[in-house]
Design a protein around this motif. Structure first.
Motif, PDB file in Angstrom:
ATOM      1  N   UNK A  23      55.678  53.876 -56.614  1.00 34.67           N
ATOM      2  CA  UNK A  23      55.258  55.129 -55.977  1.00 34.67           C
ATOM      3  C   UNK A  23      54.005  54.868 -55.146  1.00 34.67           C
ATOM      4  N   UNK A  24      53.851  55.649 -54.090  1.00 31.53           N
ATOM      5  CA  UNK A  24      52.664  55.569 -53.237  1.00 31.53           C
ATOM      6  C   UNK A  24      52.092  56.979 -53.067  1.00 31.53           C
ATOM      7  N   UNK A  25      50.875  57.086 -52.538  1.00 28.04           N
ATOM      8  CA  UNK A  25      50.308  58.418 -52.293  1.00 28.04           C
ATOM      9  C   UNK A  25      51.171  59.297 -51.391  1.00 28.04           C
ATOM     10  N   UNK A  26      52.015  58.700 -50.574  1.00 28.83           N
ATOM     11  CA  UNK A  26      52.899  59.477 -49.702  1.00 28.83           C
ATOM     12  C   UNK A  26      54.044  60.138 -50.460  1.00 28.83           C
ATOM     13  N   UNK A  27      54.195  59.833 -51.753  1.00 32.61           N
ATOM     14  CA  UNK A  27      55.313  60.344 -52.543  1.00 32.61           C
ATOM     15  C   UNK A  27      54.987  61.604 -53.339  1.00 32.61           C
ATOM     16  N   UNK A  62      50.164  59.624 -60.844  1.00 28.93           N
ATOM     17  CA  UNK A  62      51.351  58.778 -60.715  1.00 28.93           C
ATOM     18  C   UNK A  62      51.426  58.059 -59.376  1.00 28.93           C
ATOM     19  N   UNK A  63      50.737  58.576 -58.381  1.00 24.19           N
ATOM     20  CA  UNK A  63      50.854  57.995 -57.037  1.00 24.19           C
ATOM     21  C   UNK A  63      49.608  57.229 -56.606  1.00 24.19           C
ATOM     22  N   UNK A  64      48.521  57.423 -57.271  1.00 29.05           N
ATOM     23  CA  UNK A  64      47.275  56.716 -56.960  1.00 29.05           C
ATOM     24  C   UNK A  64      46.956  55.790 -58.124  1.00 29.05           C
ATOM     25  N   UNK A  66      46.624  51.454 -59.577  1.00 27.82           N
ATOM     26  CA  UNK A  66      46.146  50.142 -59.130  1.00 27.82           C
ATOM     27  C   UNK A  66      47.280  49.134 -58.929  1.00 27.82           C
ATOM     28  N   UNK A  67      48.493  49.487 -59.292  1.00 26.52           N
ATOM     29  CA  UNK A  67      49.694  48.652 -59.132  1.00 26.52           C
ATOM     30  C   UNK A  67      49.643  47.355 -59.940  1.00 26.52           C
ATOM     31  N   UNK A  68      48.798  47.293 -60.953  1.00 26.19           N
ATOM     32  CA  UNK A  68      48.802  46.162 -61.874  1.00 26.19           C
ATOM     33  C   UNK A  68      48.683  46.682 -63.304  1.00 26.19           C
ATOM     34  N   UNK A  69      47.524  47.239 -63.631  1.00 33.61           N
ATOM     35  CA  UNK A  69      47.336  47.782 -64.980  1.00 33.61           C
ATOM     36  C   UNK A  69      48.169  49.050 -65.156  1.00 33.61           C
ATOM     37  N   UNK A  70      48.263  49.819 -64.115  1.00 37.87           N
ATOM     38  CA  UNK A  70      49.077  51.031 -64.123  1.00 37.87           C
ATOM     39  C   UNK A  70      50.031  50.981 -62.935  1.00 37.87           C
ATOM     40  N   UNK A  71      51.285  51.273 -63.226  1.00 38.53           N
ATOM     41  CA  UNK A  71      52.297  51.287 -62.164  1.00 38.53           C
ATOM     42  C   UNK A  71      53.236  52.460 -62.398  1.00 38.53           C
ATOM     43  N   UNK A  72      53.571  53.117 -61.327  1.00 40.18           N
ATOM     44  CA  UNK A  72      54.508  54.227 -61.370  1.00 40.18           C
ATOM     45  C   UNK A  72      55.664  53.876 -60.444  1.00 40.18           C
ATOM     46  N   UNK A  73      56.879  54.015 -60.962  1.00 41.65           N
ATOM     47  CA  UNK A  73      58.069  53.661 -60.192  1.00 41.65           C
ATOM     48  C   UNK A  73      58.922  54.886 -59.923  1.00 41.65           C
ATOM     49  N   UNK A  74      59.600  54.859 -58.786  1.00 44.74           N
ATOM     50  CA  UNK A  74      60.550  55.899 -58.413  1.00 44.74           C
ATOM     51  C   UNK A  74      61.932  55.278 -58.378  1.00 44.74           C
ATOM     52  N   UNK A  75      62.919  56.003 -58.885  1.00 48.19           N
ATOM     53  CA  UNK A  75      64.305  55.530 -58.873  1.00 48.19           C
ATOM     54  C   UNK A  75      65.136  56.485 -58.015  1.00 48.19           C
ATOM     55  N   UNK A  76      65.850  55.916 -57.060  1.00 48.21           N
ATOM     56  CA  UNK A  76      66.665  56.684 -56.130  1.00 48.21           C
ATOM     57  C   UNK A  76      68.137  56.351 -56.335  1.00 48.21           C
TER      58      UNK A  76
END
Length: 169
Positions: A23-27, A62-64, A66-76
């Motif tokens: 996930x990214x801030x744009x999501x 969920x969108x902001x 660090x993409x290492x310690x915390x990661x949020x994924x989106x499934x399409x």
């Protein structure tokens, strides 16, 4: 260091093809729409409190990341957001907690199983030794799924309404 940059295509046990990406801030808007399509019980199970809508602060968490310690994924699936999964590791990267939410109209297609398996793999790749999930005792489907995947359940001290499930790698 395992960091996911490109989407990954996975196939669920039912044969459904899903594409998973961070996930990214744009999501933010996508996640608001997703949680509006999650059943009220599943929203309560995910956030451990009743809420008609997920707040901007909750989506922001969920969108902001660090993409290492915390990661949020989106499934399409079929180009539409059908689920989200979050992996939150402790500072030592020894233990991590997972949380998954699926649109009400997409449950029963193996998305939860596949996403949990994917998150467990990411955790192992990052050196995590223990994966945890805190569930409401009423969330029988999540507890059953996690037990099928080898998680052991134990009570949460001080809160009889919750159960902690964990698996060691």
């Amino acid at each position: 260091m395992t960091s996911l940059s490109a989407p990954v295509r996975l196939t669920t046990r039912s044969g459904l093809s899903i594409e998973v990406r961070p996930a990214t801030p744009d999501d933010d808007a996508l996640l608001h729409d997703l949680f509006d399509a999650v059943s009220p019980d599943d929203r309560r199970f995910r956030f451990l409190s009743a809420c008609e809508h997920v707040s901007s602060d909750q989506v922001d968490a969920m969108t902001h990341v660090d993409h290492w310690q915390t990661e949020s994924f989106l499934a399409f699936a079929d180009g539409k957001l059908v689920a989200t999964g979050m992996l939150a590791c402790d500072k030592a990267m020894h233990a991590a907690e997972v949380a998954i939410s699926i649109r009400a109209d997409r449950k029963g297609q193996g998305i939860g199983w596949t996403l949990l398996e994917f998150l467990a793999g990411i955790a192992r790749d990052r050196g995590v030794k223990k994966l945890l999930s805190i569930e409401s005792r009423e969330n029988h489907s999540a507890i059953e799924l996690e037990r099928e995947m080898g998680f052991a359940a134990r009570p949460v001290e001080g809160d009889a309404t919750l159960v902690q499930l964990e698996v060691q790698f």
